[in-house]
Each structure stands twice: as structure tokens, then as C-alpha cells.
Design an enzyme around this catalytic site. Sequence first.
Site, mmCIF file in Angstrom:
data_model
loop_
_atom_site.group_PDB
_atom_site.id
_atom_site.type_symbol
_atom_site.label_atom_id
_atom_site.label_comp_id
_atom_site.label_asym_id
_atom_site.label_seq_id
_atom_site.Cartn_x
_atom_site.Cartn_y
_atom_site.Cartn_z
ATOM 1 N N LYS A 212 0.978 -1.217 -0.037
ATOM 2 C CA LYS A 212 0.111 0.130 0.047
ATOM 3 C C LYS A 212 0.826 1.257 -0.017
ATOM 4 C CE LYS A 212 -4.033 1.966 2.529
ATOM 5 N NZ LYS A 212 -5.003 1.637 3.531
ATOM 6 N N GLY B 193 -0.291 7.728 -6.119
ATOM 7 C CA GLY B 193 -0.303 6.456 -5.734
ATOM 8 C C GLY B 193 0.724 6.107 -4.570
ATOM 9 N N ARG C 291 0.530 -5.047 3.633
ATOM 10 C CA ARG C 291 -0.930 -5.444 4.257
ATOM 11 C C ARG C 291 -1.022 -6.983 4.000
ATOM 12 N NH1 ARG C 291 -6.006 -1.786 3.550
ATOM 13 N NH2 ARG C 291 -6.070 -2.483 1.406
ATOM 14 N N ARG D 207 -14.157 -7.198 -2.165
ATOM 15 C CA ARG D 207 -14.934 -6.214 -1.217
ATOM 16 C C ARG D 207 -16.466 -6.263 -1.919
ATOM 17 N NH1 ARG D 207 -11.029 -1.832 -0.085
ATOM 18 N NH2 ARG D 207 -9.120 -2.464 -1.070
ATOM 19 N N ASP E 276 -16.767 0.125 -0.933
ATOM 20 C CA ASP E 276 -15.685 -0.396 -1.353
ATOM 21 C C ASP E 276 -14.730 -0.747 0.020
ATOM 22 O OD1 ASP E 276 -15.567 2.870 -1.489
ATOM 23 O OD2 ASP E 276 -13.558 2.341 -1.030
#
Length: 491
Positions: free
Chosen positions: A117, A130, A180, A187, A256
Site C-alpha cells: 500500500k 499512488g 498489508r 469487497r 468499497d
Amino acid sequence: MEERKIILKTGWNFNNSYANLPELFFERQSLTHVDSPKLIILNDHLTAYLGLNVQALQSSDGVAVLAGNQMPKGALPLSQAYAGHQFGHFTMLGDGRALLLGEQITPKDERVDIQLKGSGRTPYSRGGDGRATLGSMLREYIISEAMYALGIPTTRSLAVVTTGEPVFRETKLPGAVLTRVAASHLRVGTFQYAAEWGTVEELRALADYALKRHFSDGDGAENRYLCLLQEVIKRQAALIAKWQLVGFIHGVMNTDNVSISGETIDYGPCAFMDNYDPATVFSSIDRQGRYAYGNQPYIAGWNLARFAETLLPLLHDNKEKATQLAENAIAEFTQLYHSNWLSGMRTKLGIFNEEPEDEILIENLLNMMQKYDADYTNTFRALTFDKFSDMTLFDTESFTIWHKKWQERLYRQEESKDCSIELMKSSNPEIIPRNHRVEEALYAAEKNGDYSVMKKLLDVLSNPYAHSNEQAGYTALPEKSTCPYRTFCGT
């Protein structure tokens, strides 16, 4: 004598099933190099669970993988597509700053996603850079690991690496990448994306994949897609109840950010409530209180209704019958949530059995806590250890009356007072990641490069039900402030 280089095997064991879905659901992605990665923190216990070698991850090659500079063996990097209702408004989304390296098969033969991430731009970045800031990635590390220790289903944090590159938000901030770990990153928004832009067969492929990955028992059900809906509803009902029981406020419960697996995902403007008030909001972008503490169960039901809508073509060939099946399933959520919450509240009060008046007893306590501005966590801690001080609530006549009724309720059950105390000790945490303590740790890390404050905080949060002397200093409330506490998305 020539020095021999010792090569350590990291233990990556990837098997990338998500990449077998139709290409609608992802974009293959190359790595985005960062200048000078540095390992800030590594989760040793999670490393062992994943079957990885701590020393190898701490090496230059290991850090290069965690920073997104080097691809581990067997990885298949991709960014996932999804949509979502953000504050009620539907939009196209996707991994705008995340990269799924692949799915690690653990020594226990469990499959988990390994995601970077803050790893750089993707086709879904929508004009963003990003990247992620150090503070937001450390926040996710702290809160997600605290949630895990509290016994709440959650994505977890393996490592945080600084990039050596600045990230520009309101000011220039240090950049970082979080690794992560999740049961998956499927989702509600993934299904919304399929329903909006995919074919029925692509939607079916996604649903079949979710069943196989998370609900394999549903394969034999008479209506497997109804089973999928029902199981997701059950997991969300249990999850949201656990949030409420510890005073956790997610802050941005968009569709989401609702995981099919039932894990807490995407720690942005999240925080824990101090003084009990159902209207508590911390997120700077939640100006209407849509995702306030007291609204979380209702929003969860709303989000699940959006999930049910995506499955209508699979539930039944007849649209009216499909709609009825979906409505019947969604109607179960409120009772499932309430049952989970009520059961959890009973344990927080040391109650083993059920009596009809229990809910009134609980509601009366909560109403008093709100009226007298009592701290949520410390109130239950005080009840656990029968130590009543430092709160206006405990000096009131209404609390004295309530306390007498509570004691009478405990005497009516077979279990002893000692058993009730042990139940309460295991249900009421000594500490939570207090907002001022989290900010203290983030400030020391970002401004001074001092990570000792964070590591100490993580240590005491790792066993919140220990009720140890070391935790006592972390139970104190922050000093009174005229400015309300606010959290930010960190994007």
C-alpha cells in the site's frame, strides 16, 4: 580468505488464484522503484505465521521487496478493480495506490493476500500519485494490530518501509509503503464493479471465486449465491458488533471498504471513542455524521443491501423472486447484529445467561454514560474491578440505583462473582489505542525519527486484556481541548 555470502531463503510461497478471474477485475502491474527504502518496523509474529524468515526480510533484498523495488519469486503483481458508494454516491474506483503481490500459502495451508500500500501509480489512480505518507501507514499498522489483539477480524500489517522520497499533500511529508496481509481484498465494491461493467457470467465467476475462497461449505447449498449473501451478512453482523463493543469508529464505511471475508479493512480516518456518545465522529470528511459511531450498524445494513443488489441476476432467473430472496436475507441483518451486540454487552457486564430485562439494564447504563460524559472503556474497566473514581457518573444517585440492580442481576445466575469478574476481564480491555497516544507516537516518528514511542505503544496494545501495571499509564484520558479531535484519510 574470500568472504562467503550467506543467502537466506525468505519463504515466499505464492499461488495467485485471483489472476485466474476474467481480466475485467484487474490490471497486471510492474513495480515502481523508490530511491532509498528503509525498514521501519517488521511484525515478527506475523512473519512467522506467514512462514517467512525474519532475517531474510530484514536484509537489503527483503526490504527491496517490501518497498516494491524487487519482485519476490512467484509473485504476480496486479492492481484490483472495484467500484463503490462513497458517502452514498456511486463511482468507479480500484487500487489507486496499492499492488497485490500475490497470495501467500502459509505453513497452515491458509491463503492470504500480500499487498503493498503506497506502492505507486496504477491505472486506477485517478490523477493521484499512488503514494502514501509515513504517518498514515504507521496509523494503519498501529490500529490494525491493536484490533487483532482485541480479537476483532482485521487485515494485518507486516511491515512499514520509508521510501526516501517526499509525498506532497498539504505539506511535504515522508513517504512510506505498508505491507498489508488480508484473507482477501474482495469487497462489496468488487461485486458492484462486476454488476455495473461486467457480464452476468463475469459476475458469476467472481461469486464462485468468493465462495471457493471464503465459504467453501456453500458449494453444496441449494442456492449457493443466496448462501454467499447470507454468509457475508452473518460475518458483517458479527464484525460491526465487535466494533461497537470496543468503541471503534471506522470513519469511512463506503461499500468499497466492506470486505467479503468479514475483516476490518482500510484504516483511514479511524479512531476509538473516549467519552460515550453515539454521535461521535472523528473523520474530517464526514461533515454530516453519516459514519458516526451510532450509525455504523445502520450503514452496514445499507452497504449489505447494495451487495444483495449485485447478486440479483444469480439469485433467481425471475427478478421478483430474486428480489424477495435478497430482501429476506437483508432483513435478517438487524437481528443478527443485535444478537451479537447484546451477547457481547452481557459479557462486558459479567452476565452468563439471558433475561428479558438485560437490554434495559444495558441501555440505562449507556444513557447514564452519555449524560455524564463518561469514558466508554474506563467505565467498563471500573465495573470490572469495582473501582469507582475520577468520573462524575459514579457519584450520582442514578448510578447507585443502577449498580444495585446490576448486582441483583448477577446474583440471579448460577455462576459465582469470581466467574463474572473473569468474564469481564476477558471482555473489557484495559487499554485501547487512545487517540492522543496514537498521535504522540506518530509525531515522534514523523517529526523526530523516533520510533520508540510507537514500539512501546504497540507492546502494551498487544495484550489489551492483560490488565498489567505496564498498561496503567495508557488508560488516562487526554487533557481537555476546545478543538475536537479530527482524523484524515491520508490519501
